[in-house]
Design a protein around this motif. Structure first.
Motif, PDB file in Angstrom:
ATOM      1  N   LEU A 174       0.934  -1.127  -0.077  1.00  0.00           N
ATOM      2  CA  LEU A 174      -0.093   0.025   0.062  1.00  0.00           C
ATOM      3  C   LEU A 174       0.800   1.097  -0.082  1.00  0.00           C
ATOM      4  O   LEU A 174       0.481   2.110  -0.642  1.00  0.00           O
ATOM      5  CB  LEU A 174      -0.933  -0.060   1.203  1.00  0.00           C
ATOM      6  CG  LEU A 174      -1.905  -1.051   1.309  1.00  0.00           C
ATOM      7  CD1 LEU A 174      -2.793  -1.134   2.383  1.00  0.00           C
ATOM      8  CD2 LEU A 174      -2.772  -1.308   0.027  1.00  0.00           C
ATOM      9  N   GLU A 206      -7.706   2.845   0.029  1.00  0.00           N
ATOM     10  CA  GLU A 206      -7.353   4.312   0.691  1.00  0.00           C
ATOM     11  C   GLU A 206      -8.878   4.791   1.702  1.00  0.00           C
ATOM     12  O   GLU A 206      -8.430   5.168   2.516  1.00  0.00           O
ATOM     13  CB  GLU A 206      -7.276   5.324  -0.500  1.00  0.00           C
ATOM     14  CG  GLU A 206      -7.145   6.734  -0.099  1.00  0.00           C
ATOM     15  CD  GLU A 206      -6.642   7.653  -1.117  1.00  0.00           C
ATOM     16  OE1 GLU A 206      -6.260   8.887  -0.649  1.00  0.00           O
ATOM     17  OE2 GLU A 206      -6.837   7.234  -2.324  1.00  0.00           O
ATOM     18  N   LEU A 209      -8.232   3.124   4.998  1.00  0.00           N
ATOM     19  CA  LEU A 209      -6.770   2.996   5.075  1.00  0.00           C
ATOM     20  C   LEU A 209      -6.283   2.431   6.496  1.00  0.00           C
ATOM     21  O   LEU A 209      -5.739   1.706   6.741  1.00  0.00           O
ATOM     22  CB  LEU A 209      -5.861   4.142   4.505  1.00  0.00           C
ATOM     23  CG  LEU A 209      -4.513   4.010   4.401  1.00  0.00           C
ATOM     24  CD1 LEU A 209      -4.143   2.623   3.539  1.00  0.00           C
ATOM     25  CD2 LEU A 209      -3.888   5.098   4.151  1.00  0.00           C
TER      26      LEU A 209
END
Length: 260
Positions: A174, A206, A209
């Motif tokens: 990520l 996202e 997250l």
């Protein structure tokens, strides 16, 4: 392009793509040679520690092992040697670096991101440390600094299984994906499928997250160990505008855009 594709090891080196993504030290050895920039990502420890330290104007020296040689290395550089995450004082815990009363020069030994950075210091043209906190700032800085056809090798550190082999870690994918997505947003082109996949993983994660970081294997391990603050700091997406560049063996904040 045909000449690039005919070079030995071209598929593993992700030729002829300009933005490449791989895992661990072996992956770095495959895609970093002849790259213009190496990007090291180790979100739930090393590169988030580097980002927090760089925010405070400190220098961070990467080192692969915490043993007697690490003590000698720290003494040689006039730096504090960070301890394990659960030790007192400065450690591999980002929160320890944030709350330290003074922080100027620190050696951060670890077998993942720090070990990769230490090796690349001797071979890569340029190296930056990226985490979720500084991914966008670093992407913008790289886009302003390097020409459009520059080769950028992104290396996710991953973790180690108990028997020493690489364990791919979601948080590092990520972090790498956030940086790669930033390059795409800035107008970069010619991404390898591997790098596109990392960016897609970040885009998917996202909106949630923080919960993804808390729920992944590495995040759960830290939560169970009492290091929830470290996970929260790692989840500070775009919380820093400081770019961590490796110069003379130490990571520090970039002086200005347009300069390596």
């Amino acid at each position: 392009m045909s000449s690039l594709l005919s070079e030995p090891g071209a598929p593993q080196r992700q030729l002829p793509y300009s933005v490449r993504f791989e895992w661990g030290l072996d992956g770095a050895r495959a895609i970093v040679p002849r790259a213009d920039l190496a990007v090291v990502v180790d979100v739930l420890s090393f590169t988030t520690c580097v980002s927090v330290a760089a925010d405070r104007g400190a220098l961070v020296f990467p080192y692969p092992w915490r043993d007697t040689t690490a003590s000698e290395f720290a003494a040689h550089h006039g730096a504090v040697l960070a301890g394990p995450r659960d030790s007192e004082g400065v450690s591999l815990s980002p929160s320890s670096l944030r709350r330290a009363a003074a922080l100027e020069r620190v050696v951060l030994p670890s077998p993942n991101g720090s070990a990769i950075s230490h090796e690349l210091a001797a071979s890569a043209r340029h190296v930056v440390a990226v985490c979720l906190r500084n991914a966008a700032a670093t992407a913008d800085w790289v886009h302003a600094t390097l020409p459009p056809d520059a080769v950028i090798a992104v290396v996710a550190a991953g973790e180690k299984w108990a028997y020493g082999t690489l364990r791919p870690a979601l948080e590092d994918e990520l972090g790498a994906g956030a940086f790669i997505a930033g390059l795409a947003a800035a107008g970069r082109r010619n991404f390898s499928p591997e790098s596109e996949a990392a960016a897609a993983a970040f885009d998917a994660a996202e909106p949630r997250l923080a919960s993804v970081l808390r729920g992944c294997s590495s995040g759960r391990e830290l939560l169970e160990g009492g290091f929830a603050d470290d996970v929260d700091i790692a989840a500070e997406l775009d919380g820093s505008s400081v770019v961590a560049v490796l110069r003379d063996g130490a990571f520090g904040g970039a002086a200005s855009a347009g300069r390596l």
